[in-house]
Design a protein around this motif. Sequence first.
Motif, PDB file in Angstrom:
ATOM      1  N   TYR A  52       0.807  -1.231   0.000  1.00 51.69           N
ATOM      2  CA  TYR A  52       0.000   0.000   0.000  1.00 51.69           C
ATOM      3  C   TYR A  52       0.838   1.279   0.000  1.00 51.69           C
ATOM      4  O   TYR A  52       0.363   2.320  -0.421  1.00 51.69           O
ATOM      5  CB  TYR A  52      -0.912   0.055   1.234  1.00 51.69           C
ATOM      6  N   LEU A  53       2.066   1.194   0.522  1.00 50.37           N
ATOM      7  CA  LEU A  53       2.861   2.423   0.625  1.00 50.37           C
ATOM      8  C   LEU A  53       3.657   2.706  -0.629  1.00 50.37           C
ATOM      9  O   LEU A  53       4.142   1.771  -1.268  1.00 50.37           O
ATOM     10  CB  LEU A  53       3.819   2.321   1.824  1.00 50.37           C
ATOM     11  N   HIS A  73       9.504   9.199   1.373  1.00 52.28           N
ATOM     12  CA  HIS A  73       9.059   7.800   1.344  1.00 52.28           C
ATOM     13  C   HIS A  73      10.018   6.896   2.105  1.00 52.28           C
ATOM     14  O   HIS A  73       9.593   5.930   2.747  1.00 52.28           O
ATOM     15  CB  HIS A  73       8.825   7.362  -0.108  1.00 52.28           C
ATOM     16  N   CYS A  91      -0.451   2.602  10.313  1.00 50.95           N
ATOM     17  CA  CYS A  91       0.067   3.887   9.802  1.00 50.95           C
ATOM     18  C   CYS A  91      -0.217   5.010  10.806  1.00 50.95           C
ATOM     19  O   CYS A  91       0.646   5.844  11.083  1.00 50.95           O
ATOM     20  CB  CYS A  91      -0.564   4.236   8.446  1.00 50.95           C
ATOM     21  N   ALA A 123       2.321  12.394   6.528  1.00 47.74           N
ATOM     22  CA  ALA A 123       2.071  11.561   5.343  1.00 47.74           C
ATOM     23  C   ALA A 123       1.502  10.195   5.735  1.00 47.74           C
ATOM     24  O   ALA A 123       0.613   9.663   5.052  1.00 47.74           O
ATOM     25  CB  ALA A 123       3.373  11.394   4.546  1.00 47.74           C
ATOM     26  N   LEU A 124       1.983   9.628   6.836  1.00 49.02           N
ATOM     27  CA  LEU A 124       1.461   8.322   7.283  1.00 49.02           C
ATOM     28  C   LEU A 124       0.013   8.451   7.739  1.00 49.02           C
ATOM     29  O   LEU A 124      -0.815   7.568   7.476  1.00 49.02           O
ATOM     30  CB  LEU A 124       2.328   7.760   8.418  1.00 49.02           C
ATOM     31  N   THR A 134      -2.172  10.622   6.650  1.00 46.19           N
ATOM     32  CA  THR A 134      -2.990  10.788   5.440  1.00 46.19           C
ATOM     33  C   THR A 134      -3.096   9.467   4.671  1.00 46.19           C
ATOM     34  O   THR A 134      -4.166   9.101   4.168  1.00 46.19           O
ATOM     35  CB  THR A 134      -2.349  11.861   4.530  1.00 46.19           C
ATOM     36  N   GLN A 135      -1.958   8.761   4.618  1.00 47.30           N
ATOM     37  CA  GLN A 135      -1.918   7.472   3.910  1.00 47.30           C
ATOM     38  C   GLN A 135      -2.959   6.491   4.456  1.00 47.30           C
ATOM     39  O   GLN A 135      -3.576   5.729   3.723  1.00 47.30           O
ATOM     40  CB  GLN A 135      -0.504   6.881   4.063  1.00 47.30           C
ATOM     41  N   GLU A 146      -6.220   7.071   2.865  1.00 43.59           N
ATOM     42  CA  GLU A 146      -6.189   6.683   1.444  1.00 43.59           C
ATOM     43  C   GLU A 146      -6.310   5.154   1.331  1.00 43.59           C
ATOM     44  O   GLU A 146      -7.017   4.637   0.452  1.00 43.59           O
ATOM     45  CB  GLU A 146      -4.900   7.169   0.773  1.00 43.59           C
ATOM     46  N   ILE A 147      -5.641   4.443   2.225  1.00 39.87           N
ATOM     47  CA  ILE A 147      -5.698   2.973   2.177  1.00 39.87           C
ATOM     48  C   ILE A 147      -7.141   2.505   2.412  1.00 39.87           C
ATOM     49  O   ILE A 147      -7.660   1.656   1.671  1.00 39.87           O
ATOM     50  CB  ILE A 147      -4.751   2.338   3.224  1.00 39.87           C
TER      51      ILE A 147
END
Length: 294
Positions: free
Chosen positions: A21-22, A33, A75, A116-117, A119-120, A123-124
């Motif tokens: 996923y990342l 990243h 995350c 970012a994590l 937000t990720q 998104e996941i």
Amino acid sequence: MILKDYLKERGAAVDKALDRYLPKATVKPPTIHKAMRYSLFAGGKRLRPILTLAAAEAAGGDYKAALPLAAAVECVHTYSLIHDDLPCMDNDDYRRGRLTNHKVFGEAIAILAGDALLTQAFEIIASEAAGTPRYPVATLVRELAHAAGSRYLIAGQVADLEGEGKKISLKELRFIHECKTAALLTCAIRLGGMSANATPAKLKALTDFGQALGLAFQVIDDILDVTQTSEKLGKSAGKDVAAQKATYPSLLGLEKSRKEAQRLTHAALAALKPFGKKGDTLRAIAEYLLQRDY
Ligand code: GRG
């Protein structure tokens, strides 16, 4: 399956899902990243995501359907650790047995890696989770947002920061622990149940289990901070005393804290009754966590 194998196998499934996923470490700009992956793959116990998968199975589902939710929770958890370790918060140099994110990448990138994590995670869920008749994807997103927001995870962090160096009551300490630790743990477990379309009664039982287990986990964590070495913990031991933080051992003493951890673990186990044999893995995890100390 014996618990040791379960933790290993499901932990590996979580790692694989997170890797999928990342964004790869080479995606532009690689710094961010790399920083996200540095903390995410630093050897955390994967307790919360494994609980998500075990709760899904307890509720009669397939753990694979819960993997996006498990990954999203991890995350959020990792983001909270990166930010908690920053100099403006807990100011820690070690986490998960290695240098903290800001020590390797600098403060600005560490803040951004946490952002970012976080937000990720959403998104996941939005792109990978299937949703079920009782719990559509919007409900899953709301569940995680609620636990990670200013009423729970952030509330706990604020109360913790404001309580440093002050004499706080057991009630206030419990509020911090409920928000900082138990809320995300409960959310992880509830999301597992939701992925299996759990009945409202089963979801309530999972909630009761999560709240008691989450508190027990934090009481045990407080005990370990006093009784274990930094090497064993993979993070700086004795930090709570150094920061003049109220903890269960500082308010109750070690013996009463151990008793409280036992009481909470028994309450967690009692909540699993409706699951019969299907709840055995969750039971084994709760018992295993209690034994971390003794
Ligand atoms: C929103 C910045 C921010 C913080 C939220 C989670 C948190 C509050 C702070 C992190 C520090 C801390 C002591 C949290 C309590 C929960 C806890 C014991 C986290 C460590 O969890 P483990 O032991 O860690 O499961 P691993 O590394 O194994 O995943």
